[in-house]
Write a protein that holds these residues in place. Structure first.
Motif, PDB file in Angstrom:
ATOM      1  N   VAL A  26     -11.592  10.139  47.013  1.00 61.17           N
ATOM      2  CA  VAL A  26     -12.003  10.573  48.341  1.00 61.17           C
ATOM      3  C   VAL A  26     -12.444  12.028  48.292  1.00 61.17           C
ATOM      4  O   VAL A  26     -13.323  12.453  49.027  1.00 61.17           O
ATOM      5  CB  VAL A  26     -10.851  10.375  49.357  1.00 61.17           C
ATOM      6  N   ILE A  27     -11.825  12.800  47.400  1.00 59.46           N
ATOM      7  CA  ILE A  27     -12.168  14.212  47.225  1.00 59.46           C
ATOM      8  C   ILE A  27     -12.454  14.468  45.750  1.00 59.46           C
ATOM      9  O   ILE A  27     -12.110  13.654  44.892  1.00 59.46           O
ATOM     10  CB  ILE A  27     -11.029  15.141  47.711  1.00 59.46           C
ATOM     11  N   GLU A  29     -11.375  17.150  43.794  1.00 63.04           N
ATOM     12  CA  GLU A  29     -10.293  17.726  42.998  1.00 63.04           C
ATOM     13  C   GLU A  29      -8.962  17.051  43.308  1.00 63.04           C
ATOM     14  O   GLU A  29      -8.771  16.487  44.366  1.00 63.04           O
ATOM     15  CB  GLU A  29     -10.182  19.216  43.306  1.00 63.04           C
ATOM     16  N   GLY A  30      -8.049  17.136  42.364  1.00 64.15           N
ATOM     17  CA  GLY A  30      -6.718  16.595  42.574  1.00 64.15           C
ATOM     18  C   GLY A  30      -6.679  15.081  42.625  1.00 64.15           C
ATOM     19  O   GLY A  30      -5.937  14.507  43.395  1.00 64.15           O
ATOM     20  N   VAL A  31      -7.501  14.451  41.807  1.00 63.94           N
ATOM     21  CA  VAL A  31      -7.601  13.001  41.837  1.00 63.94           C
ATOM     22  C   VAL A  31      -6.471  12.369  41.032  1.00 63.94           C
ATOM     23  O   VAL A  31      -6.181  12.784  39.918  1.00 63.94           O
ATOM     24  CB  VAL A  31      -8.970  12.541  41.291  1.00 63.94           C
ATOM     25  N   ALA A  32      -5.865  11.355  41.613  1.00 67.89           N
ATOM     26  CA  ALA A  32      -4.787  10.634  40.944  1.00 67.89           C
ATOM     27  C   ALA A  32      -5.367   9.675  39.906  1.00 67.89           C
ATOM     28  O   ALA A  32      -6.297   8.926  40.194  1.00 67.89           O
ATOM     29  CB  ALA A  32      -3.970   9.854  41.965  1.00 67.89           C
ATOM     30  N   THR A  33      -4.830   9.743  38.721  1.00 71.66           N
ATOM     31  CA  THR A  33      -5.146   8.794  37.665  1.00 71.66           C
ATOM     32  C   THR A  33      -3.827   8.394  37.016  1.00 71.66           C
ATOM     33  O   THR A  33      -2.798   9.026  37.250  1.00 71.66           O
ATOM     34  CB  THR A  33      -6.071   9.406  36.578  1.00 71.66           C
ATOM     35  N   ALA A  34      -3.885   7.380  36.186  1.00 70.44           N
ATOM     36  CA  ALA A  34      -2.667   6.924  35.517  1.00 70.44           C
ATOM     37  C   ALA A  34      -2.100   8.002  34.600  1.00 70.44           C
ATOM     38  O   ALA A  34      -0.905   8.041  34.352  1.00 70.44           O
ATOM     39  CB  ALA A  34      -2.951   5.649  34.729  1.00 70.44           C
ATOM     40  N   GLU A  35      -2.959   8.906  34.103  1.00 68.25           N
ATOM     41  CA  GLU A  35      -2.515   9.950  33.186  1.00 68.25           C
ATOM     42  C   GLU A  35      -2.161  11.250  33.905  1.00 68.25           C
ATOM     43  O   GLU A  35      -1.574  12.147  33.304  1.00 68.25           O
ATOM     44  CB  GLU A  35      -3.602  10.235  32.141  1.00 68.25           C
ATOM     45  N   GLY A  39       2.970  14.365  40.718  1.00 70.07           N
ATOM     46  CA  GLY A  39       3.571  15.403  41.541  1.00 70.07           C
ATOM     47  C   GLY A  39       2.566  16.494  41.852  1.00 70.07           C
ATOM     48  O   GLY A  39       2.430  16.939  42.995  1.00 70.07           O
ATOM     49  N   ALA A  40       1.824  16.924  40.839  1.00 74.03           N
ATOM     50  CA  ALA A  40       0.809  17.959  41.031  1.00 74.03           C
ATOM     51  C   ALA A  40      -0.325  17.453  41.912  1.00 74.03           C
ATOM     52  O   ALA A  40      -0.852  18.192  42.751  1.00 74.03           O
ATOM     53  CB  ALA A  40       0.266  18.418  39.681  1.00 74.03           C
ATOM     54  N   VAL A  41      -0.693  16.190  41.748  1.00 70.92           N
ATOM     55  CA  VAL A  41      -1.748  15.606  42.579  1.00 70.92           C
ATOM     56  C   VAL A  41      -1.324  15.627  44.042  1.00 70.92           C
ATOM     57  O   VAL A  41      -2.077  16.061  44.914  1.00 70.92           O
ATOM     58  CB  VAL A  41      -2.083  14.162  42.125  1.00 70.92           C
ATOM     59  N   LEU A  42      -0.112  15.164  44.314  1.00 68.61           N
ATOM     60  CA  LEU A  42       0.371  15.153  45.698  1.00 68.61           C
ATOM     61  C   LEU A  42       0.471  16.569  46.264  1.00 68.61           C
ATOM     62  O   LEU A  42       0.125  16.803  47.428  1.00 68.61           O
ATOM     63  CB  LEU A  42       1.717  14.438  45.788  1.00 68.61           C
ATOM     64  N   GLU A  43       0.929  17.507  45.461  1.00 68.02           N
ATOM     65  CA  GLU A  43       1.034  18.892  45.927  1.00 68.02           C
ATOM     66  C   GLU A  43      -0.339  19.486  46.236  1.00 68.02           C
ATOM     67  O   GLU A  43      -0.485  20.277  47.168  1.00 68.02           O
ATOM     68  CB  GLU A  43       1.771  19.749  44.900  1.00 68.02           C
ATOM     69  N   ILE A  87      -3.040   7.543  50.232  1.00 69.03           N
ATOM     70  CA  ILE A  87      -2.125   8.689  50.149  1.00 69.03           C
ATOM     71  C   ILE A  87      -2.377   9.482  48.868  1.00 69.03           C
ATOM     72  O   ILE A  87      -2.237  10.696  48.835  1.00 69.03           O
ATOM     73  CB  ILE A  87      -0.651   8.228  50.242  1.00 69.03           C
ATOM     74  N   LEU A  88      -2.797   8.786  47.816  1.00 74.72           N
ATOM     75  CA  LEU A  88      -3.078   9.435  46.531  1.00 74.72           C
ATOM     76  C   LEU A  88      -4.500   9.986  46.455  1.00 74.72           C
ATOM     77  O   LEU A  88      -4.949  10.421  45.397  1.00 74.72           O
ATOM     78  CB  LEU A  88      -2.839   8.447  45.384  1.00 74.72           C
ATOM     79  N   GLY A  89      -5.231   9.951  47.572  1.00 71.54           N
ATOM     80  CA  GLY A  89      -6.579  10.502  47.599  1.00 71.54           C
ATOM     81  C   GLY A  89      -7.638   9.577  47.041  1.00 71.54           C
ATOM     82  O   GLY A  89      -8.701  10.019  46.601  1.00 71.54           O
ATOM     83  N   LEU A  90      -7.354   8.279  47.062  1.00 69.97           N
ATOM     84  CA  LEU A  90      -8.280   7.294  46.517  1.00 69.97           C
ATOM     85  C   LEU A  90      -8.604   6.227  47.556  1.00 69.97           C
ATOM     86  O   LEU A  90      -7.758   5.859  48.368  1.00 69.97           O
ATOM     87  CB  LEU A  90      -7.664   6.610  45.291  1.00 69.97           C
TER      88      LEU A  90
END
Length: 104
Positions: A26-27, A29-35, A39-43, A87-90
């Motif tokens: 969705v954005i 930066e700060g994209v959630a991936t399996a790797e 915690g940093a992504v959510l922050e 919630i994870l930006g995806l």
């Protein structure tokens, strides 16, 4: 700070791997991936402590629901899956949505 259990983080990583081809960020930066460090992504997505706590709590509840797949209808399961990824930006693009857009 991420307050998800180790098993919940593992579950999220498994979901991210499983659904990777159907996920769009969705954005930028700060994209959630399996790797990624979830915690940093959510922050990065929720810089305010209260927002982060709310998002983490929602994610925790949604994971517990998602794990009870056999008790949910297909529509409920899909909706919960979409909420988890949001919630994870995806954005989760379910296979049915992709097929509908092709035939429309």
């Amino acid at each position: 700070m991420l307050h998800l259990s180790i098993s919940q983080v593992y579950y999220l990583r498994r979901l991210l791997r499983q659904y990777e081809p159907m996920l769009k960020p969705v954005i930028a930066e700060g994209v959630a991936t399996a790797e990624a460090d979830l915690g940093a992504v959510l922050e990065s997505l929720y810089p305010e402590a209260e927002e982060l706590a709310t998002a983490t709590e929602q994610l925790s509840r949604l994971i517990l629901l998602h794990q009870k797949k056999e008790l949910l209808s297909a529509e409920q399961y899909e909706a919960i899956t979409q909420q988890i990824f949001w919630i994870l930006g995806l954005k989760y693009l379910s296979p049915e949505v992709g097929q509908q857009s092709v035939t429309a």
